[in-house]
Enzyme design. Structure first.
Site, PDB file in Angstrom:
ATOM      1  N   ASN A  46      54.108  88.893  68.870  1.00 29.70           N
ATOM      2  CA  ASN A  46      55.043  87.758  68.852  1.00 29.70           C
ATOM      3  C   ASN A  46      54.365  86.544  68.220  1.00 29.70           C
ATOM      4  O   ASN A  46      53.166  86.307  68.399  1.00 29.70           O
ATOM      5  CB  ASN A  46      55.598  87.448  70.245  1.00 29.70           C
ATOM      6  CG  ASN A  46      54.549  87.167  71.300  1.00 29.70           C
ATOM      7  OD1 ASN A  46      53.444  87.681  71.226  1.00 29.70           O
ATOM      8  ND2 ASN A  46      54.901  86.372  72.290  1.00 29.70           N
ATOM      9  N   GLU A  48      55.142  82.580  67.985  1.00 25.93           N
ATOM     10  CA  GLU A  48      56.003  81.494  68.459  1.00 25.93           C
ATOM     11  C   GLU A  48      55.963  80.306  67.500  1.00 25.93           C
ATOM     12  O   GLU A  48      55.151  80.261  66.556  1.00 25.93           O
ATOM     13  CB  GLU A  48      55.565  81.089  69.873  1.00 25.93           C
ATOM     14  CG  GLU A  48      55.733  82.252  70.840  1.00 25.93           C
ATOM     15  CD  GLU A  48      55.522  81.889  72.300  1.00 25.93           C
ATOM     16  OE1 GLU A  48      54.931  80.822  72.584  1.00 25.93           O
ATOM     17  OE2 GLU A  48      55.954  82.690  73.156  1.00 25.93           O
ATOM     18  N   CYS A  57      59.828  87.949  67.670  1.00 25.47           N
ATOM     19  CA  CYS A  57      59.316  88.917  68.646  1.00 25.47           C
ATOM     20  C   CYS A  57      58.375  89.927  67.980  1.00 25.47           C
ATOM     21  O   CYS A  57      58.476  90.193  66.778  1.00 25.47           O
ATOM     22  CB  CYS A  57      60.460  89.696  69.276  1.00 25.47           C
ATOM     23  SG  CYS A  57      61.495  88.763  70.404  1.00 25.47           S
ATOM     24  N   GLU A  59      58.338  93.150  68.302  1.00 28.51           N
ATOM     25  CA  GLU A  59      59.033  94.346  67.814  1.00 28.51           C
ATOM     26  C   GLU A  59      59.579  94.139  66.405  1.00 28.51           C
ATOM     27  O   GLU A  59      59.501  95.005  65.547  1.00 28.51           O
ATOM     28  CB  GLU A  59      60.206  94.708  68.741  1.00 28.51           C
ATOM     29  CG  GLU A  59      59.803  95.040  70.160  1.00 28.51           C
ATOM     30  CD  GLU A  59      59.790  93.830  71.078  1.00 28.51           C
ATOM     31  OE1 GLU A  59      59.346  92.747  70.636  1.00 28.51           O
ATOM     32  OE2 GLU A  59      60.214  93.969  72.230  1.00 28.51           O
ATOM     33  N   CYS A  93      66.156  92.571  69.713  1.00 31.50           N
ATOM     34  CA  CYS A  93      65.245  93.586  69.164  1.00 31.50           C
ATOM     35  C   CYS A  93      65.836  94.992  69.312  1.00 31.50           C
ATOM     36  O   CYS A  93      65.646  95.843  68.441  1.00 31.50           O
ATOM     37  CB  CYS A  93      63.880  93.499  69.833  1.00 31.50           C
ATOM     38  SG  CYS A  93      62.923  92.088  69.240  1.00 31.50           S
TER      39      CYS A  93
HETATM   40  N1  THU Z   1      59.080  88.505  73.276  1.00 27.11           N
HETATM   41  C1  THU Z   1      58.808  89.524  72.431  1.00 27.11           C
HETATM   42  O1  THU Z   1      57.935  89.420  71.552  1.00 27.11           O
HETATM   43  N2  THU Z   1      59.517  90.673  72.557  1.00 27.11           N
HETATM   44  C2  THU Z   1      60.473  90.877  73.516  1.00 27.11           C
HETATM   45  O2  THU Z   1      61.168  91.871  73.461  1.00 27.11           O
HETATM   46  C3  THU Z   1      60.619  89.917  74.596  1.00 27.11           C
HETATM   47  C4  THU Z   1      60.125  88.553  74.278  1.00 27.11           C
HETATM   48  C5  THU Z   1      58.311  87.260  73.137  1.00 27.11           C
HETATM   49  C6  THU Z   1      59.095  86.117  72.562  1.00 27.11           C
HETATM   50  C7  THU Z   1      58.336  84.941  73.109  1.00 27.11           C
HETATM   51  O3  THU Z   1      57.271  84.650  72.239  1.00 27.11           O
HETATM   52  C8  THU Z   1      57.766  85.422  74.427  1.00 27.11           C
HETATM   53  O4  THU Z   1      57.861  86.837  74.404  1.00 27.11           O
HETATM   54  C9  THU Z   1      58.479  84.908  75.651  1.00 27.11           C
HETATM   55  O5  THU Z   1      59.846  85.143  75.569  1.00 27.11           O
END
Ligand code: THU
Length: 141
Positions: A46, A48, A57, A59, A93
């Site tokens: 991920n 941000e 995300c 995925e 995702c």
């Molecule tokens: N996040 C993911 O990378 N994949 C998911 O399926 C759930 C959420 C990340 C997004 C964000 O950076 C952090 O988790 C908190 O939501």
């Protein structure tokens, strides 16, 4: 739930490696993903952003790399997050992944040794896939 196989744990290890690369200064929730497609592994984490909604995300990061690698069919994806319970993919995702095989194997892990394996079909029944667009839906309106 599906039974865990040795190859699931191998894919999970790649996801754990990717999780180390996560850029999550806002949520502190690190996620790693690894896709198995065409005999290759594609990792993602991920990433941000100060504009929170621009976050990507793990995925989808992995899926982008797989497609860039020429893949159109994903056999499996492993996902690891910082939660105690295995981290499940978010709704967006699930939809994004369904494009590349609605029946793919989804291996989920967290901060403990607990592993959960499901198919994407189980996580997102009746996914909206390209077949709907290919249909000749000549209707009024
Ligand atoms: N996040 C993911 O990378 N994949 C998911 O399926 C759930 C959420 C990340 C997004 C964000 O950076 C952090 O988790 C908190 O939501």
């Amino acid at each position: 739930m599906t039974q865990t196989q040795q190859t699931d744990l191998a894919l999970l290890a790649f996801a754990r490696e990717a999780q180390e690369k996560a850029y999550a200064p806002y949520s502190q929730f690190r996620v790693g993903a690894a896709i198995f497609a065409g005999g290759e592994i594609y990792q993602g984490c991920n990433v941000e952003n100060a504009a929170y909604g621009s976050t990507v995300c793990a995925e989808r990061g992995a899926a982008m790399r797989a497609v860039m690698g020429g893949q159109r069919f994903f056999d499996a994806i492993a996902i690891v997050g910082d939660s105690d319970a295995p981290t499940v993919p978010c709704g967006a995702c699930r939809q994004f992944l369904a494009e590349f095989n609605p029946e793919m194997r989804v291996v989920m892990g967290g901060a403990t040794d607990a592993v959960m394996v499901m198919t994407l079909e189980e996580l997102l029944p009746e996914a909206f896939v390209r077949g709907y667009l290919d249909q000749d839906v000549s209707r009024d309106g």
